[in-house]
Design a protein around this motif. Structure first.
Motif, PDB file in Angstrom:
ATOM      1  N   SER A 171       0.973  -1.270  -0.265  1.00 16.59           N
ATOM      2  CA  SER A 171      -0.071  -0.116  -0.127  1.00 16.59           C
ATOM      3  C   SER A 171       1.309   1.592  -0.725  1.00 16.59           C
ATOM      4  N   TYR A 172       1.940   0.968   0.540  1.00 17.25           N
ATOM      5  CA  TYR A 172       3.191   1.986   0.342  1.00 17.25           C
ATOM      6  C   TYR A 172       3.082   3.358  -1.233  1.00 17.25           C
ATOM      7  N   SER A 174       1.238   2.233  -3.634  1.00 19.70           N
ATOM      8  CA  SER A 174       0.114   2.560  -3.894  1.00 19.70           C
ATOM      9  C   SER A 174      -0.306   3.383  -3.758  1.00 19.70           C
ATOM     10  N   ALA A 175      -0.416   4.280  -3.319  1.00 20.85           N
ATOM     11  CA  ALA A 175      -0.789   5.451  -2.037  1.00 20.85           C
ATOM     12  C   ALA A 175      -0.036   6.425  -2.578  1.00 20.85           C
ATOM     13  N   ALA A 176       1.443   6.313  -2.389  1.00 22.43           N
ATOM     14  CA  ALA A 176       2.480   7.704  -3.427  1.00 22.43           C
ATOM     15  C   ALA A 176       1.869   7.736  -4.774  1.00 22.43           C
ATOM     16  N   THR A 177       1.721   6.225  -5.348  1.00 18.64           N
ATOM     17  CA  THR A 177       1.002   6.547  -6.324  1.00 18.64           C
ATOM     18  C   THR A 177      -0.349   7.701  -6.658  1.00 18.64           C
ATOM     19  N   ASN A 178      -0.475   7.145  -6.191  1.00 15.68           N
ATOM     20  CA  ASN A 178      -2.491   7.182  -5.749  1.00 15.68           C
ATOM     21  C   ASN A 178      -1.994   9.181  -5.418  1.00 15.68           C
ATOM     22  N   LEU A 179      -1.368   9.704  -4.156  1.00 16.72           N
ATOM     23  CA  LEU A 179      -0.995  11.070  -4.661  1.00 16.72           C
ATOM     24  C   LEU A 179      -0.444  11.673  -5.360  1.00 16.72           C
ATOM     25  N   GLY A 180      -0.062  10.963  -7.184  1.00 16.66           N
ATOM     26  CA  GLY A 180       0.691  11.996  -7.956  1.00 16.66           C
ATOM     27  C   GLY A 180       1.863  11.786  -7.996  1.00 16.66           C
ATOM     28  N   ALA A 181       2.390  10.706  -7.500  1.00 18.29           N
ATOM     29  CA  ALA A 181       3.418   9.868  -8.037  1.00 18.29           C
ATOM     30  C   ALA A 181       3.583   8.894  -9.509  1.00 18.29           C
ATOM     31  N   PRO A 183       5.129   5.940 -10.649  1.00 19.26           N
ATOM     32  CA  PRO A 183       5.436   4.584 -10.852  1.00 19.26           C
ATOM     33  C   PRO A 183       7.403   5.015 -10.537  1.00 19.26           C
ATOM     34  N   ARG A 185       9.025   8.290 -10.089  1.00 24.41           N
ATOM     35  CA  ARG A 185       9.026   8.418  -8.529  1.00 24.41           C
ATOM     36  C   ARG A 185       8.708   8.079  -6.810  1.00 24.41           C
ATOM     37  N   ARG A 189      11.301   7.691  -4.192  1.00 27.38           N
ATOM     38  CA  ARG A 189      10.853   8.428  -3.322  1.00 27.38           C
ATOM     39  C   ARG A 189      10.327   7.346  -2.341  1.00 27.38           C
ATOM     40  N   VAL A 190      10.005   6.174  -2.287  1.00 29.18           N
ATOM     41  CA  VAL A 190       9.239   5.509  -1.115  1.00 29.18           C
ATOM     42  C   VAL A 190       9.788   3.810  -1.294  1.00 29.18           C
TER      43      VAL A 190
END
Lengths: 274, 357
Positions: A171-172, A174-181, A183, A185, A189-190
């Motif tokens: 989910s980390y 997933s959360a990053a892409t959901n927040l606009g990153a 794949p 980035r 970053r995550v």
């Protein structure tokens, strides 16, 4: 507390073993390195002032460093796939990564010779299909050393990475892409920062084991690829030069120890962030 | 009525022969709080994931603000999401976490800091920015996740069982807090939960999911008072079912086992059905039964004292057990004894006749 003290005797065999097989010989080496031919640091001064020795030290660090980097680059996708595949495929992957451990390192290195040398299987094949006119120099050089070492040391990178990656919740990402990153980035970053503990452990294992490597570089390397362990062997075997060999061994030991402490400290600093 | 901000048209997701979700139709108004309620595996999370973009629908299409959403990748959808276990990045401070979506959108540093501060203030965590997520309590982490999902003013806010990991008291507190945030910010929210009470408390409308389909969509009151299927009646609140066959259909009323009730959907005479009646709508006769036009008789099996109310479990002649719930004052007026006969009354307008599946 009481129990702990009593149980400390359980460590006796290990302590005895390390004392006899490690501490005693090392102290003996240390003593020879500073007492012969006369008391003083002359052996160390020789190592750190002569180009030939400095070259070997540099070779050692460079080969170990490149091996570590290659292991990381090759091992990461393997560990990632292992962590994200069905149980059956995971078993197959683990098995394939472990296979190299089942054969003697000597046999493996000779096998590389058979495959890579000028009259070897690979060159014969490439010449046979007309891809090359002259046989390629695939062995007795840096390429051969790196190939052999990466093959042997890859599992030491893959398994620590695998154990960390399996514990990273999907989910980390997933959360990053959901927040606009994107794949990419999200990965840098995550995801990658979360893999760092595994990467650091794997890199440390591979690097430290590489530093003292002997058989593979000796068999697959050329004159320009001599590493510190080979140099030690040569000093003793050809020249009977125990004092200098001892000093080299101590340099290797202290260097490895320092590196271990340094990386541990780095992980601890980072670890507070993770 | 304004144009819907989100439209799900016939969407579905099939994994091979298995339909995780199918025939999902839903229009969401701007500013609406819509809850997907259902047991696990009912397709509610699958549907949410299709809106978020983590799962591609295998049928139908989704429109956000009138434009098809399917060709847009997750990171360009501008939809905020609060994950079940928050998914706060453990290697970043709380402020870095909240700033992340702004950073990805190239918001200037100064502006970023201001917005992060506002968002942290909004969720009551001003001054917690330098901490790491693991240094916060579950409730605080939940708030950070909310701040992070809202700081970039998303077009839609999705929440996947966001309160599941909290204890009951904190959960109830956070329910109210999320409702207030929703009201103040006018955000459109899709909320997934399996907790029917949570759904009733928070939602403008609830979509009840069962076996990959939406069984019924309606306001909390609609669903509770006028369930259209046996599943909905059973899943939301407590319900007594008396099963039998449909008799004497007359417009929107019919009988089951001689009891009158409202028909939610057309049922043919002779088909199998249940009469559903809420425990609080069953009155123990002898007390205030004015207006009751139906009655049931049975033996008192259990009397449960609940402080502010009393629960009586009564076995009908065929063994069906029904529960009547009465307020304490009412219960005092109707003395019941264990093992004794009791008569229960209810109004036909309170009873629903539903297909028995």
């Amino acid at each position: 507390m009481f129990l702990k003290n009593r149980n400390i005797w359980l460590l006796a065999p290990a302590v005895l073993l390390i004392g006899i097989c490690f501490l005693f010989p090392v102290s003996w080496l240390l003593q020879r390195s500073v007492s012969e031919p006369v008391w003083g640091l002359q052996n160390y001064i020789t190592i750190f002032s002569k180009t030939i020795y400095l070259g070997v030290l540099w070779n050692t660090v460079a080969i170990a460093g490149v091996t570590t980097l290659l292991c990381a680059l090759i091992g990461f996708p393997v560990a990632y796939s292992m962590a994200h595949s069905s149980p059956w495929i995971r078993k197959v992957l683990i098995f394939s990564v472990l296979i190299p451990f089942w054969t003697s390192i000597l046999v493996r290195s000779f096998a590389w010779l058979v495959i890579l040398q000028r009259g070897g299987i690979l060159n014969d094949f490439l010449a046979g299909i007309g891809l090359i006119a002259e046989p390629l120099d695939l062995v007795y050089n840096r390429f051969g050393v790196l190939l052999g070492m990466v093959q042997v040391l890859l599992p030491f990178m893959v398994f620590p990475l695998f154990s960390v990656i399996t514990r990273i919740d999907g989910s980390y990402f997933s959360a990053a892409t959901n927040l606009g990153a994107t794949p990419i980035r999200a990965f840098f970053r995550v995801y990658l920062p979360l893999c760092l503990p595994g990467l650091a452990t794997g890199a440390m294992l591979v690097f430290i084991i590489s530093l003292g490597y002997f058989i593979t570089p000796a068999l697959l390397g050329g004159r320009g690829d001599i590493m510190i362990a080979q140099l030690i062997f040569e000093r003793i075997d050809e020249f009977g030069d125990w004092p200098l060999a001892s000093a080299l061994a101590i340099v290797l030991l202290v260097g490895t120890g320092l590196l271990f402490v340094l990386v541990n400290a780095l992980i601890k600093i980072r670890g507070r962030g993770i | 009525m304004t144009d819907p901000i989100l439209q799900l048209s016939d969407i579905g997701k099939a994994y091979g022969p298995v339909n995780a979700a199918r025939d999902i139709n839903l229009d969401v108004e701007p500013g609406e709080f819509v809850t997907f309620l259902g047991p696990s595996g009912s397709g509610k999370t699958t549907t949410l994931m299709m809106v978020a973009g983590f799962t591609a629908p295998t049928q139908g299409n989704i429109q956000l603000e009138g434009k098809p959403l399917d060709p847009i990748p997750v990171w360009k959808r501008d939809i905020g999401m609060v994950f079940q276990h928050y998914a706060l990045f453990p290697h970043m401070s709380v402020a870095q976490n909240v700033a992340f979506p702004l950073e990805m959108r190239g918001v200037a540093k100064e502006d970023r800091r201001k917005k992060v501060e506002e968002a942290m203030e909004m969720v009551g965590l001003a001054g917690f920015g330098t901490r790491l997520p693991k240094e916060l309590s579950g409730g605080q982490q939940q708030r950070v996740a909310l701040a992070r999902a809202m700081v970039f003013k998303p077009r839609l806010l999705l929440m996947d069982e966001p309160l599941g990991a909290l204890d009951k008291k904190l959960r109830e507190h956070m329910q109210l807090e999320i409702m207030h945030l929703h009201k103040n910010l006018g955000a459109t929210v899709l909320y997934v939960t399996h907790d029917q009470e949570e759904a009733l408390v928070m939602s403008d409308r609830i979509a009840v999911f069962n076996a990959g389909r939406i069984e019924q969509i309606g306001t909390p009151r609609d669903l509770y008072e006028a369930p259209q299927t046996k599943f909905v009646a059973d899943f939301i609140g407590e319900t007594n079912f008396v099963s039998g066959t449909v008799e004497a259909v007359n417009g929107s009323v019919a009988k089951v086992r001689g009891l009158d009730g409202q028909l939610s959907t057309q049922l043919a005479e002779g088909s199998r059905a249940v009469l559903a009646i809420r425990p609080e709508r069953l009155h123990v006769l002898g007390g205030d039964a004015s207006g009751d036009d139906n009655s049931l008789t049975g033996t008192v099996k259990e009397l449960i004292y609940l402080g502010q109310s009393r629960k009586a479990i009564i076995a009908l002649e065929d063994g069906t057990e029904v529960t009547a719930l009465e307020q304490a004052a009412q219960a005092e007026a109707t003395a019941l004894e264990m093992g004794a006969q009791a008569t229960l009354g209810f109004r036909s307008s309170d009873a629903r006749i539903l297909a028995d599946v």
